[in-house]
Design a protein around this motif. Structure first.
Motif, PDB file in Angstrom:
ATOM      1  N   ILE A 105       0.842  -1.190   0.000  1.00  0.00           N
ATOM      2  CA  ILE A 105       0.000   0.000   0.000  1.00  0.00           C
ATOM      3  C   ILE A 105       0.881   1.246   0.000  1.00  0.00           C
ATOM      4  O   ILE A 105       1.720   1.416   0.894  1.00  0.00           O
ATOM      5  N   PRO A 106       0.708   2.134  -0.988  1.00  0.00           N
ATOM      6  CA  PRO A 106       1.480   3.385  -0.963  1.00  0.00           C
ATOM      7  C   PRO A 106       0.994   4.279   0.171  1.00  0.00           C
ATOM      8  O   PRO A 106      -0.209   4.458   0.356  1.00  0.00           O
ATOM      9  N   GLY A 107       1.937   4.807   0.924  1.00  0.00           N
ATOM     10  CA  GLY A 107       1.594   5.685   2.035  1.00  0.00           C
ATOM     11  C   GLY A 107       1.702   7.138   1.656  1.00  0.00           C
ATOM     12  O   GLY A 107       2.289   7.499   0.637  1.00  0.00           O
ATOM     13  N   ARG A 108       1.143   7.981   2.480  1.00  0.00           N
ATOM     14  CA  ARG A 108       1.212   9.430   2.242  1.00  0.00           C
ATOM     15  C   ARG A 108       2.632   9.955   2.375  1.00  0.00           C
ATOM     16  O   ARG A 108       2.966  10.993   1.851  1.00  0.00           O
ATOM     17  N   ASP A 109       3.465   9.189   3.081  1.00  0.00           N
ATOM     18  CA  ASP A 109       4.849   9.603   3.281  1.00  0.00           C
ATOM     19  C   ASP A 109       5.745   9.198   2.115  1.00  0.00           C
ATOM     20  O   ASP A 109       6.954   9.396   2.155  1.00  0.00           O
ATOM     21  N   GLY A 110       5.140   8.603   1.066  1.00  0.00           N
ATOM     22  CA  GLY A 110       5.912   8.170  -0.088  1.00  0.00           C
ATOM     23  C   GLY A 110       6.494   6.777   0.050  1.00  0.00           C
ATOM     24  O   GLY A 110       7.039   6.235  -0.905  1.00  0.00           O
ATOM     25  N   GLN A 111       6.393   6.201   1.221  1.00  0.00           N
ATOM     26  CA  GLN A 111       6.893   4.852   1.464  1.00  0.00           C
ATOM     27  C   GLN A 111       5.807   3.822   1.140  1.00  0.00           C
ATOM     28  O   GLN A 111       4.628   4.110   1.208  1.00  0.00           O
ATOM     29  N   VAL A 112       6.230   2.613   0.796  1.00  0.00           N
ATOM     30  CA  VAL A 112       5.302   1.513   0.564  1.00  0.00           C
ATOM     31  C   VAL A 112       5.163   0.733   1.872  1.00  0.00           C
ATOM     32  O   VAL A 112       6.159   0.325   2.468  1.00  0.00           O
ATOM     33  N   HIS A 113       3.929   0.571   2.320  1.00  0.00           N
ATOM     34  CA  HIS A 113       3.644  -0.161   3.550  1.00  0.00           C
ATOM     35  C   HIS A 113       3.116  -1.540   3.188  1.00  0.00           C
ATOM     36  O   HIS A 113       2.335  -1.688   2.257  1.00  0.00           O
ATOM     37  N   HIS A 114       3.537  -2.547   3.936  1.00  0.00           N
ATOM     38  CA  HIS A 114       3.110  -3.922   3.688  1.00  0.00           C
ATOM     39  C   HIS A 114       2.044  -4.330   4.686  1.00  0.00           C
ATOM     40  O   HIS A 114       2.137  -4.022   5.872  1.00  0.00           O
ATOM     41  N   ILE A 115       1.033  -5.030   4.171  1.00  0.00           N
ATOM     42  CA  ILE A 115       0.046  -5.671   5.026  1.00  0.00           C
ATOM     43  C   ILE A 115       0.173  -7.164   4.759  1.00  0.00           C
ATOM     44  O   ILE A 115      -0.146  -7.641   3.660  1.00  0.00           O
ATOM     45  N   ASP A 116       0.694  -7.891   5.717  1.00  0.00           N
ATOM     46  CA  ASP A 116       0.902  -9.330   5.589  1.00  0.00           C
ATOM     47  C   ASP A 116      -0.218 -10.075   6.305  1.00  0.00           C
ATOM     48  O   ASP A 116      -0.609  -9.701   7.417  1.00  0.00           O
ATOM     49  N   PHE A 117      -0.722 -11.135   5.660  1.00  0.00           N
ATOM     50  CA  PHE A 117      -1.797 -11.919   6.254  1.00  0.00           C
ATOM     51  C   PHE A 117      -1.828 -13.311   5.647  1.00  0.00           C
ATOM     52  O   PHE A 117      -1.204 -13.569   4.616  1.00  0.00           O
ATOM     53  N   TYR A 118      -2.556 -14.200   6.307  1.00  0.00           N
ATOM     54  CA  TYR A 118      -2.782 -15.561   5.824  1.00  0.00           C
ATOM     55  C   TYR A 118      -4.233 -15.658   5.363  1.00  0.00           C
ATOM     56  O   TYR A 118      -5.117 -15.088   5.996  1.00  0.00           O
ATOM     57  N   ALA A 119      -4.451 -16.399   4.278  1.00  0.00           N
ATOM     58  CA  ALA A 119      -5.811 -16.596   3.801  1.00  0.00           C
ATOM     59  C   ALA A 119      -5.940 -18.009   3.235  1.00  0.00           C
ATOM     60  O   ALA A 119      -4.995 -18.544   2.665  1.00  0.00           O
ATOM     61  N   THR A 120      -7.120 -18.592   3.412  1.00  0.00           N
ATOM     62  CA  THR A 120      -7.404 -19.933   2.908  1.00  0.00           C
ATOM     63  C   THR A 120      -8.355 -19.834   1.723  1.00  0.00           C
ATOM     64  O   THR A 120      -9.401 -19.181   1.821  1.00  0.00           O
ATOM     65  N   CYS A 121      -7.987 -20.482   0.626  1.00  0.00           N
ATOM     66  CA  CYS A 121      -8.819 -20.467  -0.581  1.00  0.00           C
ATOM     67  C   CYS A 121     -10.044 -21.361  -0.357  1.00  0.00           C
ATOM     68  O   CYS A 121      -9.909 -22.549  -0.059  1.00  0.00           O
TER      69      CYS A 121
END
Length: 119
Positions: free
Chosen positions: A58-74
């Motif tokens: 996710i692009p942040g307002r500070d110009g940095q890219v932020h990561h959202i890590d998660f697990y998901a089951t199909c």
């Protein structure tokens, strides 16, 4: 009388790319999202009942890219009406707070709200 509409799912194709957290390779794009899960649009079908390590960048307002890590089951995977595309439904396993915040922000952004009358 003020009426507020509620949208359960948000159509987001080609905006939020999902990556495999282990390999950092793209898996596809979010088709819709909720607090319980997401639909992934991909070029390959996903293995049903498999758990995936996923990452959103996710692009942040500070110009940095932020990561959202998660697990998901199909839960399911099927060919889309578009040739060469597949839709797969995922349930999230203990979504992190950052994911919940993102869903809330998207819900607010895509919600219909009455215009405020100016005095």
């Amino acid at each position: 009388m003020q009426i507020q509409r509620h949208i359960e799912r948000h159509q987001l194709p080609y905006y939020l790319k999902v990556f495999n957290r282990i390999t950092d390779k793209p898996m596809g794009y979010i088709g819709n999202v909720s607090l319980d899960g997401l639909m992934l649009i991909s070029q390959l079908p996903m293995l049903v009942n498999a758990r995936f390590d996923m990452r959103l960048k996710i692009p942040g307002r500070d110009g940095q890219v932020h990561h959202i890590d998660f697990y998901a089951t199909c839960q399911w995977s099927r060919e889309d009406v578009t040739p060469g595309s597949y839709d797969s439904g995922f349930s999230l396993v203990a979504p992190p707070a950052e994911y919940v915040e993102m869903v809330d922000a998207l819900r607010h952004y895509f919600s219909f709200r009455p215009l405020q009358a100016s005095a």
